[in-house]
Design a protein around this motif. Structure first.
Motif, mmCIF file in Angstrom:
data_model
loop_
_atom_site.group_PDB
_atom_site.id
_atom_site.type_symbol
_atom_site.label_atom_id
_atom_site.label_comp_id
_atom_site.label_asym_id
_atom_site.label_seq_id
_atom_site.Cartn_x
_atom_site.Cartn_y
_atom_site.Cartn_z
ATOM 1 N N ASP A 66 16.051 48.353 -5.449
ATOM 2 C CA ASP A 66 14.935 48.443 -6.394
ATOM 3 C C ASP A 66 13.806 47.506 -5.978
ATOM 4 O OD1 ASP A 66 16.307 50.237 -8.128
ATOM 5 O OD2 ASP A 66 17.354 48.534 -9.037
ATOM 6 N N TYR A 67 14.172 46.305 -5.582
ATOM 7 C CA TYR A 67 13.172 45.323 -5.159
ATOM 8 C C TYR A 67 12.395 45.839 -3.955
ATOM 9 C CZ TYR A 67 11.107 40.877 -3.779
ATOM 10 O OH TYR A 67 10.220 39.881 -3.447
ATOM 11 N N ILE A 68 13.112 46.388 -2.979
ATOM 12 C CA ILE A 68 12.459 46.914 -1.775
ATOM 13 C C ILE A 68 11.585 48.111 -2.112
ATOM 14 C CG2 ILE A 68 12.886 48.061 0.431
ATOM 15 C CD1 ILE A 68 15.367 46.188 0.693
ATOM 16 N N GLU A 69 12.046 48.988 -2.993
ATOM 17 C CA GLU A 69 11.226 50.135 -3.391
ATOM 18 C C GLU A 69 9.930 49.680 -4.054
ATOM 19 O OE1 GLU A 69 13.440 52.858 -5.823
ATOM 20 O OE2 GLU A 69 14.814 53.355 -4.194
ATOM 21 N N HIS A 70 9.997 48.608 -4.828
ATOM 22 C CA HIS A 70 8.823 48.117 -5.541
ATOM 23 C C HIS A 70 7.871 47.338 -4.626
ATOM 24 C CE1 HIS A 70 6.518 46.887 -9.058
ATOM 25 N NE2 HIS A 70 6.493 45.666 -8.546
ATOM 26 N N HIS A 71 8.423 46.473 -3.786
ATOM 27 C CA HIS A 71 7.606 45.573 -2.973
ATOM 28 C C HIS A 71 7.462 46.006 -1.514
ATOM 29 C CE1 HIS A 71 7.123 42.452 -5.999
ATOM 30 N NE2 HIS A 71 8.400 42.606 -6.303
ATOM 31 N N GLY A 72 8.273 46.947 -1.081
ATOM 32 C CA GLY A 72 8.291 47.298 0.335
ATOM 33 C C GLY A 72 9.181 46.342 1.093
ATOM 34 N N PHE A 73 9.327 46.614 2.352
ATOM 35 C CA PHE A 73 10.187 45.782 3.189
ATOM 36 C C PHE A 73 9.391 45.363 4.409
ATOM 37 C CE2 PHE A 73 13.271 45.124 6.610
ATOM 38 C CZ PHE A 73 14.072 44.184 6.019
ATOM 39 N N THR A 74 9.226 44.065 4.558
ATOM 40 C CA THR A 74 8.561 43.550 5.734
ATOM 41 C C THR A 74 9.419 42.433 6.313
ATOM 42 O OG1 THR A 74 7.286 41.959 4.458
ATOM 43 C CG2 THR A 74 6.239 44.077 4.906
ATOM 44 N N TYR A 75 9.344 42.305 7.586
ATOM 45 C CA TYR A 75 10.051 41.237 8.267
ATOM 46 C C TYR A 75 9.026 40.513 9.114
ATOM 47 C CZ TYR A 75 13.377 38.785 11.213
ATOM 48 O OH TYR A 75 14.076 37.810 11.854
#
Length: 80
Positions: A66-75
């Motif tokens: 859920d967190y990744i869906e909301h904020h996206g995923f960046t490294y």
């Protein structure tokens, strides 16, 4: 001593489950989320995500997906 069958049944687990977010950890594979996470409940599997992310995940009742869906995923990789 055989009193508990798994870590998830212990008083220590209850404390960790309620307080881990304060230290930046989340339970990675909570119960009843296998359809989203691809894994069954693993009460020993905590993941460090940082205090800010852990608090938001905890406060909103989210899982990491859920967190990744909301904020996206960046490294962010720092190259020196």
């Amino acid at each position: 001593n055989g009193e508990y069958g798994t870590f998830g049944e212990t008083p220590d687990y209850n404390w960790i489950e309620q307080n881990a977010y304060k230290y930046g950890f989340i339970l990675r594979f909570p119960e009843n989320t296998g359809d989203r996470t691809g894994a069954t409940n693993e009460p020993w599997h905590f993941r460090y995500v940082g205090k800010e992310a852990a608090k938001e995940i905890h406060d909103k009742g989210w899982i990491l997906e859920d967190y990744i869906e909301h904020h996206g995923f960046t490294y962010n990789l720092r190259l020196n």
